[in-house]
Design a protein around this motif. Structure first.
Motif, PDB file in Angstrom:
ATOM      1  N   GLY A  47       0.998  -1.150  -0.014  1.00 56.63           N
ATOM      2  CA  GLY A  47       0.318  -0.318  -0.473  1.00 56.63           C
ATOM      3  C   GLY A  47       0.549   1.137  -0.157  1.00 56.63           C
ATOM      4  O   GLY A  47       0.849   2.523  -0.133  1.00 56.63           O
ATOM      5  N   ASP A  48       2.322   1.055  -0.529  1.00 54.61           N
ATOM      6  CA  ASP A  48       2.726   2.633   0.572  1.00 54.61           C
ATOM      7  C   ASP A  48       3.508   1.987  -1.394  1.00 54.61           C
ATOM      8  O   ASP A  48       5.329   1.429  -1.614  1.00 54.61           O
ATOM      9  N   ARG A  49       3.419   3.488  -2.398  1.00 58.40           N
ATOM     10  CA  ARG A  49       4.042   3.574  -3.555  1.00 58.40           C
ATOM     11  C   ARG A  49       5.200   4.059  -3.482  1.00 58.40           C
ATOM     12  O   ARG A  49       6.042   3.545  -4.320  1.00 58.40           O
ATOM     13  N   THR A  50       5.960   4.017  -2.604  1.00 56.77           N
ATOM     14  CA  THR A  50       7.414   4.789  -2.740  1.00 56.77           C
ATOM     15  C   THR A  50       8.673   4.075  -2.235  1.00 56.77           C
ATOM     16  O   THR A  50       9.517   3.686  -2.813  1.00 56.77           O
TER      17      THR A  50
END
Length: 248
Positions: A47-50
């Protein structure tokens, strides 16, 4: 006979350093591996594109250095383009580390921080992954992010200097087309020079041939004279023998 003045073959491919030996590549390899561990330890895996952005930026920086160095054998222009892509990727990674520190109220170390200089000294004098791996599971998020930032700055600085050197080489020596033209022109000049050398030796060789032919003719005449005298002596001796036999 004159010896050939033809020079040994010189490759048209530009001599480039091995990418494994480039310090900024070695540091970029550290950055990639460290960023991967950093994301595993300090960022959510879903859930974190980073995470993808940071890992891909680190990988892009490393891989484009490799590809640029390989392509540099034939195209300085392509090498510069790929190295610039690598710089851009490292710049994106640096921004991600800065954003991480800011968004979590962690400190980005500056020269007035007592931790800054030891970190600078360590990263400047160490380029191998094996120098950093023992700390990957020990450093805090703040420590790891600051080391990552410092490596990004150092890689960027080194690449800038390297690219400036490449630009000067390109301006003074040209690219593959210029080297191919120079090689072809040099080859033709060598052939022309060799042809001129050979043509200069022709009159002397012709004179030697004429002299040799004259000597052969002279020796042939002497041989015929000697042959005739020998035959005459043989006939005279044979006749004398026959005469003596008849008078016995």
């Amino acid at each position: 006979m004159a010896k050939s003045s033809e020079k040994p073959f010189k490759s048209i491919f530009r001599q480039v350093p091995k990418w494994q030996d480039l310090w900024f590549y070695q540091k970029s390899e550290v950055l990639y591996q460290m960023t991967y561990v950093f994301c595993e330890r300090f960022l959510p895996q879903y859930g974190d594109r980073t995470v993808d952005q940071m890992v891909q930026a680190a990988r892009s920086g490393k891989q484009n250095i490799v590809e640029g160095s390989e392509d540099g054998k034939t195209s300085t222009e392509m090498e510069l383009k790929l190295l610039n892509v690598a710089r851009s990727s490292i710049g994106e990674l640096r921004q991600d580390y800065e954003d991480y520190l800011k968004s979590r109220q962690l400190k980005q170390w500056t020269p007035d921080d007592e931790r800054f200089q030891p970190m600078q000294d360590f990263t400047k004098s160490h380029n191998q992954l094996s120098d950093y791996e023992p700390y990957f599971q020990q450093w805090s998020a703040e420590e790891m992010a600051n080391v990552g930032l410092t490596l990004c700055f150092q890689v960027d600085t080194m690449m800038n200097k390297y690219m400036e050197s490449l630009e000067k080489t390109f301006v003074t020596q040209g690219g593959i087309k210029e080297r191919m033209h120079a090689a072809r022109t040099g080859y033709r000049q060598q052939q022309d020079k060799r042809l001129a050398e050979l043509e200069q030796t022709v009159p002397a060789l012709q004179q030697q041939l004429t002299q040799a032919q004259a000597e052969v003719a002279e020796w042939k005449a002497k041989y015929e004279d000697l042959k005739q005298r020998a035959l005459k002596a043989y006939q005279e001796q044979k006749e004398e023998i026959e005469k003596l036999k008849r008078t016995r």
